[in-house]
Design an enzyme around this catalytic site. Structure first.
Site, mmCIF file in Angstrom:
data_model
loop_
_atom_site.group_PDB
_atom_site.id
_atom_site.type_symbol
_atom_site.label_atom_id
_atom_site.label_comp_id
_atom_site.label_asym_id
_atom_site.label_seq_id
_atom_site.Cartn_x
_atom_site.Cartn_y
_atom_site.Cartn_z
ATOM 1 C CD GLU A 124 -2.737 -0.921 2.506
ATOM 2 O OE1 GLU A 124 -3.746 -0.195 2.475
ATOM 3 O OE2 GLU A 124 -2.481 -1.470 3.667
ATOM 4 C CG ASP B 187 -4.683 -3.922 9.072
ATOM 5 O OD1 ASP B 187 -5.805 -4.145 9.630
ATOM 6 O OD2 ASP B 187 -3.963 -3.385 8.334
ATOM 7 C CG HIS C 140 -6.874 -8.895 4.004
ATOM 8 N ND1 HIS C 140 -7.998 -9.330 4.007
ATOM 9 C CD2 HIS C 140 -6.706 -7.809 4.217
ATOM 10 C CE1 HIS C 140 -8.646 -8.214 4.627
ATOM 11 N NE2 HIS C 140 -7.641 -7.212 4.709
HETATM 12 C C1 BG6 Z 1 -7.932 -3.681 5.475
HETATM 13 C C2 BG6 Z 1 -6.867 -3.243 6.444
HETATM 14 O O1 BG6 Z 1 -8.673 -4.936 5.977
HETATM 15 O O2 BG6 Z 1 -7.366 -3.868 4.090
HETATM 16 C C3 BG6 Z 1 -6.084 -1.798 6.087
HETATM 17 O O3 BG6 Z 1 -7.591 -3.107 7.607
HETATM 18 C C4 BG6 Z 1 -5.919 -2.038 4.602
HETATM 19 O O4 BG6 Z 1 -5.301 -1.384 6.762
HETATM 20 C C5 BG6 Z 1 -6.807 -2.700 3.775
HETATM 21 O O5 BG6 Z 1 -5.485 -0.662 4.316
HETATM 22 C C6 BG6 Z 1 -6.304 -2.976 2.299
HETATM 23 O O6 BG6 Z 1 -7.501 -3.295 1.447
HETATM 24 P P1 BG6 Z 1 -7.519 -3.089 -0.178
HETATM 25 O O7 BG6 Z 1 -8.707 -3.555 -0.559
HETATM 26 O O8 BG6 Z 1 -7.309 -1.301 -0.232
HETATM 27 O O9 BG6 Z 1 -6.182 -3.711 -0.459
#
Ligand code: BG6
Ligand code: NDP
Length: 508
Positions: free
Chosen positions: A222, A241, A246
């Site tokens: 990110e 997190d 994920h």
């Molecule tokens: C969330 C986290 O689950 O996923 C965040 O808590 C993170 O910290 C986000 O920014 C990222 O999601 P995506 O869909 O933008 O990759």
């Protein structure tokens, strides 16, 4: 596509970030796609005292700001907002739930819903248990008159023990098939496409094992920092997190065996088996196999970027990781000996999530190639952004001799004409309405994922000498993470260069 039965969705934490940025715009998109039930109402719940009329205005503004619909037709937003309600109450006080029940029944009668309710717990995780207890005590999770489903946001617990306790407590109140533990990565179209890529293509599946795959790399980078969520993030960190949910879910779908059917449990059973086969990382090996980092202030394109410890809500001496990279193995027949490398971080140079399958080289190098370049076939599954699939393969450079060049075969979702990619929350909310739990984490999956992370959490807690490396915002994380891979003659795949110039590093 199927339309769900008439229902009411109750969102706890409706005054929060998730509800306004993701949930309401997703429900609006479902309405625009004509995927909402014929009759439905949305009730936002929270301690914040606002009227239904103000809630409607606020949510209409959110739809304009965050909806993925190309056209946010004003008339449609107005008609959508007429089915939004707000009920102010303290979620943690049992007393308020009788009033909520009365309000639900009145709304149910007004619309002729028939008792189907979904409760979305979009509050801080500390509230999940108390809200579930209060819902059960008020008889609101009782399924005698219609279905009652509870959606629980991540993080589900903060370690193995708390995850187990939360599961046990919820099971005393409601049954597992009423619980939808959301992991929004599973709602991403490209994550689901992993199943199709693997199990619908005769060209990939025969190669998908230790005989042909050298290593697997999963990156979820990110470019943003912790933004307004410093308070939450500082007590969480990248491991809880992003990795526990994920990244491990992506590992599960990449590594699983073919499911016997597309049934929710058939798929989740296979993901669970992958989690159960993860080779435990010994506490004494954590410093070698897990690299953690924290972003420091830097200059990116001439602008000073705040370091993590100076973010709002973060302790000035915080040791919370904003970056983590892990090397591990999966002890089973398919993957024995194949290293998996996963990494995630905030304030990296770009936003990208991708799965890279590195194939083994040919047994003999017949052709000449540029000095230092290893023969490399890669399959890159780009989860986001610019969703697609890239295959890297060798070709002969035209002209004299047999010079070899690595080239790309590239598929982009955006090239599909007239195909709309639904947002993750849209897909997942629709699935809950239909009662399909395939893309939700089951109790045993969540606990097994925590179990894998337990030694890492323990090692970090018990050994303050395990370093947390600083990395300037805008770079690819601590250089030490390179040792995980480079020690073996390979490097991470870098989708773009560092943005921050170390020379210009500034402490803020
Ligand atoms: C969330 C986290 O689950 O996923 C965040 O808590 C993170 O910290 C986000 O920014 C990222 O999601 P995506 O869909 O933008 O990759
Ligand atoms: P917020 O911190 O914005 O909280 C949501 C709402 O919960 C608040 O508006 C507040 O409403 C209520 N709340 C806050 N603290 C308490 C408390 N102590 N007691 C009772 N109610 C409280 O969180 P988010 O909206 O960002 O996230 C909600 C959940 O979703 C979290 O679990 C988060 O981890 C998860 N999540 C969020 C993502 C995001 O992008 N925001 C992404 C993925 C997951 P009120 O004061 O009106 O009661």
């Amino acid at each position: 596509m199927e339309n769900p039965k008439n229902l009411i969705i109750v969102i706890f934490g409706a005054s929060g970030d998730l509800a306004s940025r993701k949930l309401i715009p997703a429900i609006f998109s479902l309405k625009s796609q004509k995927l909402m039930p014929e009759k439905y109402a949305i009730i936002g719940v929270g301690r914040t005292k606002i009227s239904t009329s103000d809630f409607r205005t606020k949510m209409s503004e959110s739809i304009v700001a965050f909806s993925e619909e190309k056209e946010t037709d004003k008339t449609l937003i107005t008609s959508f907002s007429e089915d939004l309600y707000y009920h102010s109450m303290d979620n943690s006080a049992a007393g308020g739930y009788d009033e909520l029940k009365t309000f639900l029944h009145e709304t149910d009668d007004k619309y002729g819903i028939g008792g189907n309710y979904i409760f979305y717990l979009a509050t801080p995780p500390s509230m999940y248990e108390v809200i579930s207890v209060n819902l059960a005590a008020a008889g609101l999770s009782d399924q005698q008159k219609g279905f009652r489903r509870v959606i629980i946001e991540k993080p589900f617990g903060y370690d193995l023990e708390s995850g187990r306790k939360l599961n046990a407590r919820l099971h005393e109140l409601i049954s597992e098939d009423q619980i939808y533990r959301i992991d929004h990565y599973l709602g991403k179209e490209t994550v689901q496409n992993l199943l199709v890529t693997r199990f619908s293509n005769g060209i990939f599946e025969p190669l998908w094992n230790r005989n042909y795959i050298h290593r697997v790399e999963i990156t979820s980078a990110e470019s943003i920092g912790v933004e307004e969520r410093g308070g939450y993030y500082d007590s969480s960190g990248a491991l809880r997190d992003m990795v526990q949910n994920h990244l491990l879910q992506m590992v599960g779908l990449t590594a699983m065996e073919p499911p016997s059917s597309l049934d929710a449990d058939a798929i989740r059973n296979e993901v669970l088996k992958v989690f159960q086969s993860l080779q435990p990382i010994k506490e004494e090996d954590v410093a070698k196999q897990v690299i953690r980092g924290q972003y420091t202030g830097s200059l990116i394109r001439g602008e000073c970027v705040t370091g993590y410890r100076n973010e709002k809500g973060v302790a000035v001496d915080s040791r919370t990781e904003t970056y983590v990279a892990v090397k591990f193995f999966i002890n089973n027949w398919r993957w024995g000996g194949v290293p998996f490398y996963i990494r995630t971080g905030k304030r990296l140079p770009t936003r990208v999530t991708e799965i890279v399958i590195h194939f083994k080289p040919t047994p003999h190098h017949l052709f000449q190639r540029e000095a230092g370049k290893m023969p490399a076939n890669q399959l890159i599954i780009r989860i986001q952004p610019d969703e697609g699939i890239l295959v890297k393969f060798d070709m002969k450079e035209p002209g004299a001799g047999f010079n070899v060049k690595n080239v790309n075969m590239d598929f982009h979702y955006k090239d599909l004409a007239n195909i709309r990619v639904p947002s993750a929350y849209e897909r997942l909310l629709h699935d809950v309405m239909l009662g399909d739990s395939t893309l939700f984490s089951r109790d045993d999956e969540v606990e097994t994922a925590w179990k894998f992370l337990e030694p890492i959490q323990k090692a970090w807690a018990n050994n303050p000498e395990i370093k947390i490396f600083g990395y300037p915002a805008g770079t690819w994380g601590p250089e030490h993470a390179n040792d995980l891979i480079e020690g073996e003659g390979y490097t991470w795949r870098y989708p773009c260069k560092n943005l921050a110039d170390d020379e210009l590093y500034c402490e803020l």
